[in-house]
Design a protein around this motif. Structure first.
Motif, short mmCIF file in Angstrom:
data_model
loop_
_atom_site.label_atom_id
_atom_site.label_comp_id
_atom_site.label_asym_id
_atom_site.label_seq_id
_atom_site.Cartn_x
_atom_site.Cartn_y
_atom_site.Cartn_z
N SER A 1 8.89 -6.99 -5.65
CA SER A 1 8.08 -6.78 -4.46
C SER A 1 7.91 -5.29 -4.20
O SER A 1 8.63 -4.45 -4.76
N ALA A 2 6.97 -4.94 -3.31
CA ALA A 2 6.76 -3.53 -2.96
C ALA A 2 8.04 -2.92 -2.41
O ALA A 2 8.38 -1.77 -2.71
N GLY A 3 8.78 -3.68 -1.60
CA GLY A 3 10.03 -3.19 -1.05
C GLY A 3 11.05 -2.87 -2.13
O GLY A 3 11.76 -1.87 -2.07
N ALA B 1 10.08 0.28 -3.94
CA ALA B 1 10.44 1.43 -3.11
C ALA B 1 11.93 1.71 -3.22
O ALA B 1 12.35 2.87 -3.36
N LEU C 1 1.95 2.12 -2.30
CA LEU C 1 1.72 0.88 -3.04
C LEU C 1 0.66 0.04 -2.33
O LEU C 1 -0.19 -0.58 -2.99
N SER C 2 0.72 0.00 -1.00
CA SER C 2 -0.26 -0.77 -0.24
C SER C 2 -1.66 -0.21 -0.42
O SER C 2 -2.63 -0.96 -0.59
N ASP D 1 8.79 -11.65 -1.22
CA ASP D 1 9.88 -10.86 -0.66
C ASP D 1 11.25 -11.44 -0.94
O ASP D 1 12.23 -10.70 -1.11
N GLU E 1 6.08 2.45 0.20
CA GLU E 1 5.40 1.18 0.47
C GLU E 1 3.95 1.42 0.87
O GLU E 1 3.06 0.64 0.50
N ASP E 2 3.69 2.49 1.62
CA ASP E 2 2.32 2.81 2.00
C ASP E 2 1.48 3.14 0.77
O ASP E 2 0.32 2.71 0.65
N ARG F 1 1.16 -5.48 -4.52
CA ARG F 1 2.12 -6.29 -3.78
C ARG F 1 3.39 -6.52 -4.59
O ARG F 1 4.49 -6.57 -4.06
N ARG G 1 11.11 5.18 2.32
CA ARG G 1 10.69 3.83 1.94
C ARG G 1 9.30 3.53 2.48
O ARG G 1 8.46 2.95 1.78
N SER H 1 3.71 -14.16 0.95
CA SER H 1 4.57 -13.01 1.22
C SER H 1 6.03 -13.39 1.28
O SER H 1 6.91 -12.62 0.86
#
Length: 379
Positions: free
Chosen positions: A232-234, A237, A220-221, A45, A217-218, A226, A213, A41
């Protein structure tokens, strides 16, 4: 931080590695060897796109995702922050294997380097790391490397002074870090590759940024995503949020874009670059005095260490392909192989340590040296 330990997986004993290791140790940089297995992770990130897309991922029994160490800076930082030395001045060196997927090539290779933490005299610390890099390269048989430098902090100060809307500022910073042109960054099309995201963008309009955001992210999760294309997911977003905001804001004025292009086009030796940027800042009524004074001070420290400043290629647009640099950045290349990848590269990353758990920013600067690229030139 564990000093003096050697990874059992590292068996590189050629003269190039030994020379580099000896040079770093003689300069007072204690040898460390972080664990090969690292939390994935952190790299998803924080590492650059070039690294994120090439991780060797493994799953722990409990479900946590790990990766083989793809570079040394983040692992060395994590060990430093977990040690009693955290927050104090410390200097470390390393030499061992890192692991990245490289189609058609061996996925494990030897990297050496040095990291300096906690020094308040940033310009002097930058100059020390830069001069140490040149000493290490000379010890490995490369006495006169082609050198290129830039300053991510100076670019950030310039963009901040323009008082751009936050979404435009984030997009600019990320795009420039990836080497994109301003034309590419601000291209009119908001739906790349013809994909229609209008439903998602409409749903995000009017939602506060934190909630929007979290929603993306939710989603994608839930989908088990990931990272996509090295993002990254962030970051995914953030891209959706920027596109949503772009639907309601006017484009950047042409005169502002032209000023950014002029700034990024400045290049030459460090002294001439600084002088030209001072003139541009005065003309545009932009206050860059503090950033340019720090730039000049570092140049003075470089000259004091015997570095031929006039031989350095400095460019306002120069960047490196890692996301955590906040200041001075540099690369060294073999002049006999100008089109090859750099043999060394590094820079300042003051914000990384707080991101990884420090209570405040801790000054940090370092360099990575690719042993196989130095070794190859002797083959």
């Amino acid at each position: 931080v564990r000093e003096g330990e050697m990874s059992e997986s590292w068996t590189q004993t050629n003269g190039v590695a030994d020379s580099v290791v000896a040079t770093l140790a003689q300069a007072g940089y204690a040898r460390v060897e972080p664990a090969i297995l690292q939390p994935a992770s952190v790299f998803l990130d924080l590492a650059g796109e070039d690294i994120r897309t090439r991780l060797f991922l493994v799953a722990e029994t409990g479900g946590a995702e790990l990766c083989l160490r793809p570079e040394y800076t983040i692992p060395v930082v994590r060990d430093y922050l977990a040690s009693p030395q955290a927050g104090r001045e410390a200097a470390f060196s390393y030499c061992g294997k890192v692991f990245r997927q490289r189609p058609g090539r061996d996925g494990e290779f030897v990297q050496a380097g040095a990291e300096s933490f906690g020094r308040a005299d940033a310009g002097a610390a930058d100059a020390e790391i830069f001069a140490l890099t040149l000493e290490a390269l000379e010890s490995a048989g490369l006495p006169a490397a082609d050198l290129r430098v830039g300053d991510a902090g100076l670019v950030s100060a310039f963009l901040d002074a323009l008082k751009l809307p936050a979404p435009q500022l984030r997009r600019l910073r990320r795009g420039l870090m990836r080497g994109e042109t301003t034309a590419r960054i601000f291209e009119a099309a908001e739906t790349p590759n013809g994909v229609d995201h209008s439903g998602v963008l409409a749903a995000l309009e009017g939602v506060d940024r934190k909630g929007a955001r979290a929603l993306v992210e939710d989603l994608l999760s839930i989908a088990g995503i990931r990272a996509v294309g090295g993002r990254s997911a962030g970051e995914i977003a953030e891209r959706f949020l920027e596109q949503s905001a772009a639907r309601a804001r006017p484009p950047m004025p042409q005169e502002t874009r032209a000023l950014i292009d002029r700034f990024l086009a400045v290049k030459g030796d460090p002294d001439s670059v600084c002088a030209e940027l001072r003139g541009l800042a005065r003309e545009a009524n932009v206050d860059l005095d503090a950033a340019l004074d720090a730039f000049d001070q570092r140049t003075g420290f470089l000259a004091a260490r015997g570095v031929d400043v006039s031989a350095i290629d400095c460019a306002a647009a120069f960047h490196r392909n890692l996301d955590y640099y906040t200041g001075f950045v540099f690369e060294a290349r073999d002049p006999a192989r100008p089109d090859a990848q750099p043999v060394a590269g590094g820079g300042r990353y003051d914000g990384l340590l707080k991101t990884l758990g420090a209570s405040d920013d801790i000054p940090a600067v370092g360099v990575s040296i690719w042993i196989e690229r130095l070794d190859a030139r002797q083959g």
